[in-house]
Structure formats: structure tokens, C-alpha cells
Write a protein that holds these residues in place. Structure first.
Motif, PDB file in Angstrom:
ATOM      1  N   ASN A 144     -48.519  33.762 -27.978  1.00 28.56           N
ATOM      2  CA  ASN A 144     -49.337  33.267 -28.468  1.00 28.56           C
ATOM      3  C   ASN A 144     -49.829  33.357 -29.526  1.00 28.56           C
ATOM      4  N   VAL A 145     -50.458  32.162 -29.898  1.00 31.09           N
ATOM      5  CA  VAL A 145     -50.255  31.893 -31.622  1.00 31.09           C
ATOM      6  C   VAL A 145     -51.758  32.248 -31.852  1.00 31.09           C
ATOM      7  N   THR A 146     -51.450  33.588 -32.462  1.00 27.19           N
ATOM      8  CA  THR A 146     -53.085  34.306 -32.759  1.00 27.19           C
ATOM      9  C   THR A 146     -53.747  33.865 -33.597  1.00 27.19           C
ATOM     10  N   GLN A 147     -53.269  32.237 -34.620  1.00 31.42           N
ATOM     11  CA  GLN A 147     -54.184  32.161 -35.746  1.00 31.42           C
ATOM     12  C   GLN A 147     -53.518  31.634 -36.319  1.00 31.42           C
ATOM     13  N   ALA A 148     -54.615  30.208 -36.763  1.00 32.63           N
ATOM     14  CA  ALA A 148     -54.375  28.841 -37.734  1.00 32.63           C
ATOM     15  C   ALA A 148     -54.829  29.433 -38.482  1.00 32.63           C
ATOM     16  N   GLU A 149     -54.265  29.254 -40.242  1.00 34.27           N
ATOM     17  CA  GLU A 149     -55.663  29.244 -41.185  1.00 34.27           C
ATOM     18  C   GLU A 149     -55.056  28.179 -42.189  1.00 34.27           C
ATOM     19  N   TRP A 150     -56.579  27.458 -42.130  1.00 35.73           N
ATOM     20  CA  TRP A 150     -56.010  25.976 -42.553  1.00 35.73           C
ATOM     21  C   TRP A 150     -56.736  25.718 -43.752  1.00 35.73           C
ATOM     22  N   ASN A 208     -54.656  16.154 -49.324  1.00 31.97           N
ATOM     23  CA  ASN A 208     -53.617  17.623 -48.555  1.00 31.97           C
ATOM     24  C   ASN A 208     -54.148  18.409 -47.841  1.00 31.97           C
ATOM     25  N   TYR A 209     -53.829  18.563 -47.201  1.00 30.28           N
ATOM     26  CA  TYR A 209     -53.663  19.664 -45.908  1.00 30.28           C
ATOM     27  C   TYR A 209     -52.850  21.040 -46.484  1.00 30.28           C
ATOM     28  N   THR A 210     -52.737  22.777 -45.789  1.00 32.05           N
ATOM     29  CA  THR A 210     -52.117  23.119 -45.554  1.00 32.05           C
ATOM     30  C   THR A 210     -52.392  24.032 -44.341  1.00 32.05           C
ATOM     31  N   VAL A 211     -51.654  24.232 -43.771  1.00 29.79           N
ATOM     32  CA  VAL A 211     -51.749  24.872 -41.634  1.00 29.79           C
ATOM     33  C   VAL A 211     -51.152  26.832 -41.782  1.00 29.79           C
ATOM     34  N   ASP A 212     -51.791  27.627 -41.769  1.00 36.98           N
ATOM     35  CA  ASP A 212     -50.352  28.970 -41.509  1.00 36.98           C
ATOM     36  C   ASP A 212     -50.992  28.896 -40.049  1.00 36.98           C
ATOM     37  N   LEU A 213     -49.645  29.041 -39.073  1.00 31.65           N
ATOM     38  CA  LEU A 213     -49.579  28.913 -38.016  1.00 31.65           C
ATOM     39  C   LEU A 213     -48.682  30.203 -37.849  1.00 31.65           C
ATOM     40  N   ASN A 234     -47.818  33.826 -35.463  1.00 34.04           N
ATOM     41  CA  ASN A 234     -47.860  34.909 -34.194  1.00 34.04           C
ATOM     42  C   ASN A 234     -47.033  36.320 -34.640  1.00 34.04           C
ATOM     43  N   LYS A 235     -46.794  36.941 -33.304  1.00 32.15           N
ATOM     44  CA  LYS A 235     -46.291  38.464 -33.378  1.00 32.15           C
ATOM     45  C   LYS A 235     -44.652  38.157 -33.963  1.00 32.15           C
ATOM     46  N   ASN A 236     -43.906  36.938 -33.896  1.00 33.35           N
ATOM     47  CA  ASN A 236     -43.087  36.901 -35.725  1.00 33.35           C
ATOM     48  C   ASN A 236     -43.233  36.664 -36.459  1.00 33.35           C
ATOM     49  N   GLY A 237     -44.522  36.061 -37.184  1.00 31.14           N
ATOM     50  CA  GLY A 237     -44.640  36.179 -38.327  1.00 31.14           C
ATOM     51  C   GLY A 237     -45.283  34.350 -38.745  1.00 31.14           C
ATOM     52  N   ARG A 238     -45.250  34.242 -39.592  1.00 30.20           N
ATOM     53  CA  ARG A 238     -46.129  33.110 -39.803  1.00 30.20           C
ATOM     54  C   ARG A 238     -45.456  31.472 -40.250  1.00 30.20           C
ATOM     55  N   ASN A 239     -45.893  30.526 -39.750  1.00 28.83           N
ATOM     56  CA  ASN A 239     -44.498  29.341 -40.608  1.00 28.83           C
ATOM     57  C   ASN A 239     -45.998  29.125 -40.949  1.00 28.83           C
ATOM     58  N   THR A 240     -45.535  27.730 -42.486  1.00 26.39           N
ATOM     59  CA  THR A 240     -46.310  27.044 -42.922  1.00 26.39           C
ATOM     60  C   THR A 240     -46.343  25.409 -43.371  1.00 26.39           C
ATOM     61  N   PHE A 241     -46.830  24.627 -42.436  1.00 25.83           N
ATOM     62  CA  PHE A 241     -46.812  23.150 -42.856  1.00 25.83           C
ATOM     63  C   PHE A 241     -47.665  22.679 -43.757  1.00 25.83           C
ATOM     64  N   ASP A 242     -47.189  21.386 -43.715  1.00 27.46           N
ATOM     65  CA  ASP A 242     -47.954  20.860 -45.147  1.00 27.46           C
ATOM     66  C   ASP A 242     -48.747  19.032 -44.248  1.00 27.46           C
ATOM     67  N   ILE A 243     -49.758  18.847 -43.971  1.00 27.49           N
ATOM     68  CA  ILE A 243     -50.533  17.713 -43.726  1.00 27.49           C
ATOM     69  C   ILE A 243     -51.414  17.167 -44.898  1.00 27.49           C
ATOM     70  N   SER A 244     -51.176  15.557 -44.024  1.00 26.08           N
ATOM     71  CA  SER A 244     -51.870  14.649 -45.027  1.00 26.08           C
ATOM     72  C   SER A 244     -53.381  13.971 -44.167  1.00 26.08           C
ATOM     73  N   LEU A 245     -54.258  13.752 -44.643  1.00 27.09           N
ATOM     74  CA  LEU A 245     -55.641  12.694 -43.982  1.00 27.09           C
ATOM     75  C   LEU A 245     -55.874  11.447 -44.748  1.00 27.09           C
ATOM     76  N   ILE A 246     -55.659  10.329 -44.668  1.00 26.24           N
ATOM     77  CA  ILE A 246     -56.371   9.495 -44.829  1.00 26.24           C
ATOM     78  C   ILE A 246     -56.694   8.536 -44.225  1.00 26.24           C
ATOM     79  N   SER A 247     -57.537   7.849 -45.195  1.00 26.11           N
ATOM     80  CA  SER A 247     -58.636   6.495 -44.210  1.00 26.11           C
ATOM     81  C   SER A 247     -57.919   6.151 -43.586  1.00 26.11           C
ATOM     82  N   SER A 248     -58.885   5.787 -42.686  1.00 21.61           N
ATOM     83  CA  SER A 248     -58.946   4.053 -42.001  1.00 21.61           C
ATOM     84  C   SER A 248     -59.426   3.001 -42.276  1.00 21.61           C
TER      85      SER A 248
END
Length: 437
Positions: free
Chosen positions: A202-208, A257-262, A264-278
Motif C-alpha cells: 500500500n502507498v501509505t502517503q503522497a506528500e506534495w 514545478n512540483y515534487t511528490v514523495d510517494l 510505502n513500507k519499503n521507503g520513499r521515492n521522489t518525482f518531479d512534476i510540472s503543471l502548465i497552462s492550457s
């Protein structure tokens, strides 16, 4: 099956045999007659059988090896890898007679969709292909089915015996493929960033967080779901987790630009995300313009749709005209080409196009000029007109004149027939002199 112990000669010189004894693989086999009967032969009956016969003169013995063929017996056990296990080896244990096997492996998702096939494995050991470590964190997970045959069918007539192995890969959460890091937002509306995540638990948490100042924007839970994703190069339904971040009343500063930390019980992974205007779509790319019979075909390649469903407008006109004719292609149509008909032959036409969505239009493409020649004549017809008549008619005339002279020489033609032949000769000569322009 029956084993029988009998004397070599029909008459026993030293009297009848009084005692029989049997041994199986050097162990006493409980039977004191000269016959052993097996009502149902089993694999454990394979081995060396020895019969000992005794009378008052002494004893003698003989032995025979029994080989019982039987289909493969397959046993396996589930296995768990961690994210860094290399190489990853799966084993299928097999016994059978003969002990020469043909083994194939099939890899399925946990939703029972076929992922890949491994053929012609002999020893029951499957070494999974290695690639980039991050790519194969979860793509080796699923159900592996080991299929074995040695050419001996089972009691039901099945040549192949099968067992399954559940393979689990433990690791930190990863984004499903194809990787998506850019999302489209809508000004003054609710914008959504939705991630499909593969995880062994289970992905226990997503931190934005905002990427610029690392300020936390909130924590969210991820819900389990099934989604289509690229798994070992195939588009398959995979079980995973959907993590969503909503931005209500999206403002200009939210396009960043955003980052999200996902987690689970094995640890944390961080990913870079961008939101652009339509916005409005980009200019499409015209790839080809060509003529087919009585129409022109225009092909194009769509470009970025601006974050909203897009359609296309194709325009054309005679080169000297001022006004354009338009063809509108709706956004729900998937063909990236259009037929332009009702054109005037031997006329130059100009063509261009644009893309549109609910926010507006792209710029026009550059104008293309093409000559519409009209419907082409059949090549075979032209060949008949310009080549066949001048060549074929003289040949026909020559053959006819030869025949005509023979008929006159034989004196068998009436005056009416002579008149008719003269008329045909004049017609052929006239036709021979005609060559179409």
C-alpha cells in the motif's frame, strides 16, 4: 503388469521347486510364489527385481530391471525479490521418466493477462532478462506458469503438466509507464495532477511540495485501482495506486514545478512534476499532398493539442481566387487525412490548414500549391489508340490479301462474294491510314 519366475527346462531333474523368494532393490519383497502381479503400475515400482528358486538340490536366481515411464511431476514455490536482486532466477522442480524435458514458461499479470513467453528451457531454471534497474523494479512481478512435458501423457491424456509460481517484487513506489511528468491546468478552474503508481504494498502517503521553496502543499492518500499501462512493452491492465492532487480555482502562480514523495513500507521515492497552462493548439504539420483519380489527398500529423480536445480546418482555393473553401474535421475523428473533391482539371490549387480547440485556433500552416490534373486516361486505352491500330491493321490486311488471292486463283468465288471482299479490302486500307492524334 506381471513378473513370473519359472524354470529354464520343462523337466526338473532334481525334483520340484519348493521355495520362491523375491528381492526388490536388494530388499526382501514379501511374496513366496513364482508370480508378482501389479494391478496398477506406479513410478515407485521402478527398480531391480530378483527371484530366487530353491529345491533339495540347491538354488538359482535371476533378475530383471523394471523402468516405469511416467509424466513429469512438477513442484514449485513462490518467491519474493527485492528491488536490487540481480540476476532474478525462478526454478521449476521436475521429476519424471524419461528425464528429458521440454519446458516453457509463461508470464502473466496478476489480472491473468499474458505478458511474455520463454520457450525451450531444459533444466527448469529461468533467468529473467536484465535491463535498467529502475525499469525492472516491478515488471518482473506476476504469475509465472511452468509447463513441462517428457512425451508421456498422464491418466487424462495430457502431455503437458503445469504449475504456477507467484513472483513478488518488493520495492519503493515507482510511476507506471509511459512516464508522465507534465500536466495541463485550466485557469480559474480545478486542475488535477493524477499519478498511476506501481507498488508492492500500500502507498501509505503522497506528500506534495512546491519545487521552488519545498513548502509542503499537503498530504494525500492513494487509492488502489486497475489501469492500462506499459508493462514489458505491452499495454496491459495493471493493479496499482492512483494518487491525485487537486488545485481549486487555479491561479497563475499555480502553474509551476512540483515534487511528490510517494511512500510505502519499503521507503520513499521522489518525482518531479510540472503543471502548465492550457492554451490554443500548436500548428499541425502537413506531411503529404498527392492526387488520386478525381480528388486531392492531404495528410497531416497532429501536434500538441493545448491541453484540450482539438479539431482541424483544411482550406483550399484556386490559385487566382481570393476566397477559401473550408473542410472542418471534428475532434472525435481519428483519420489524419482528408479528401478534397469537385476540383477543376488542369488547375493549380492552394492548400493550408489549422488546428482549433475550445480556447481558440492555431496559426495556419504555410500555403502549399499543387496542380490538379484531373482524371487520368487509362494507359491501355492510349496504347490501343496510338500503337495497336497502326501495327495490327497492316498485318491483318496482309493476311487478308493473301487469302483473297488464293480464293481468286481457285476460282470458287461468286461475283457477290468478290464484291464483298473488295469492300472489306477498301475498309482495311482506309483504317490503316488513320492514326489518332
Amino acid at each position: 503388469m506381471k513378473l513370473e519366475c519359472q524354470e529354464k527346462h520343462s523337466e526338473i531333474r532334481n525334483g520340484e521347486i519348493h521355495v520362491y523368494a523375491w528381492f526388490f532393490n536388494r530388499n526382501v519383497y514379501e511374496n513366496n510364489t513364482n508370480v508378482i502381479t501389479f494391478n496398477k503400475i506406479k513410478s515407485e515400482r521402478s527398480g531391480k527385481y530378483t527371484c530366487v528358486a530353491r529345491n533339495k538340490a540347491g538354488f538359482d536366481s535371476d533378475a530383471v530391471n523394471i523402468i516405469v515411464t511416467y509424466p513429469p511431476i512438477v513442484w514449485t514455490k513462490d518467491i519474493t525479490f527485492n528491488g536490487i536482486n540481480r540476476p532474478r532466477i525462478i526454478k521449476c522442480n521436475v521429476s519424471g521418466v524419461p528425464n528429458t524435458y521440454n519446458i516453457t514458461w509463461r508470464h502473466y499479470t496478476n489480472n491473468n493477462q499474458l505478458v511474455r513467453v520463454f520457450n525451450n528451457r531444459i533444466n527448469g531454471v529461468l533467468i529473467l532478462p536484465e535491463g535498467e534497474t529502475n525499469d525492472l523494479v516491478f515488471e518482473d512481478s506476476g504469475v509465472y506458469r511452468c509447463n513441462v512435458t517428457n512425451g508421456i501423457p498422464d491418466e487424462s491424456g495430457n502431455l503437458w503438466q503445469s504449475k504456477k509460481i507467484q513472483v513478488k517484487v518488493e520495492g519503493k513506489p515507482v510511476l507506471a509507464k509511459p512516464l508522465k511528468s507534465t500536466f495541463i491546468g485550466h485557469f480559474n478552474e480545478t486542475s488535477s495532477i493524477s499519478l498511476f503508481v506501481l507498488s508492492s504494498s500500500n502507498v501509505t502517503q503522497a506528500e506534495w511540495k512546491a519545487a521552488e521553496n519545498r513548502n509542503s502543499l499537503g498530504h494525500g492518500c492513494c487509492s488502489s485501482t486497475v489501469n492500462k499501462t506499459s508493462f514489458n512493452g505491452k499495454c496491459l491492465d495493471m493493479s496499482g495506486y492512483t494518487c491525485v492532487f487537486l488545485i481549486k480555482n487555479t491561479r497563475e502562480e499555480d502553474f509551476q514545478n512540483y515534487t511528490v514523495d510517494l511512500i510505502n513500507k519499503n521507503g520513499r521515492n521522489t518525482f518531479d512534476i510540472s503543471l502548465i497552462s492550457s492554451g490554443v493548439p500548436e500548428v499541425p504539420s502537413i506531411t503529404d499532398i498527392y492526387q488520386r483519380q478525381n480528388y486531392i489527398v492531404l495528410e497531416w500529423k497532429p501536434t500538441f493539442d493545448g491541453g484540450a480536445p482539438q479539431g482541424f480546418i483544411v482550406q483550399y482555393r484556386k490559385k487566382k481566387d481570393k476566397n477559401w473553401e473550408s473542410i472542418r474535421i471534428q475532434s472525435n475523428e481519428t483519420n489524419d487525412f482528408v479528401y478534397i473533391s469537385k476540383l477543376k482539371p488542369d488547375t493549380e490549387y492552394e492548400l493550408r490548414m489549422l488546428a482549433f480547440n475550445r480556447l481558440g485556433n492555431s496559426s495556419f500552416t504555410v500555403q502549399f500549391t499543387t496542380l490538379f490534373k484531373g482524371e487520368t486516361k487509362d494507359v491501355w486505352t492510349q496504347f490501343n489508340l496510338f500503337l495497336c491500330i497502326p501495327i495490327v491493321l497492316p498485318v491483318c490486311l496482309f493476311v487478308f490479301l493473301l487469302w483473297y488471292r488464293k480464293v481468286l486463283h481457285d476460282g470458287i468465288v461468286t461475283m457477290t462474294k468478290v464484291w464483298l471482299l473488295d469492300t472489306i479490302s477498301i475498309f482495311l486500307v482506309t483504317e490503316m491510314t488513320y492514326i489518332p492524334r
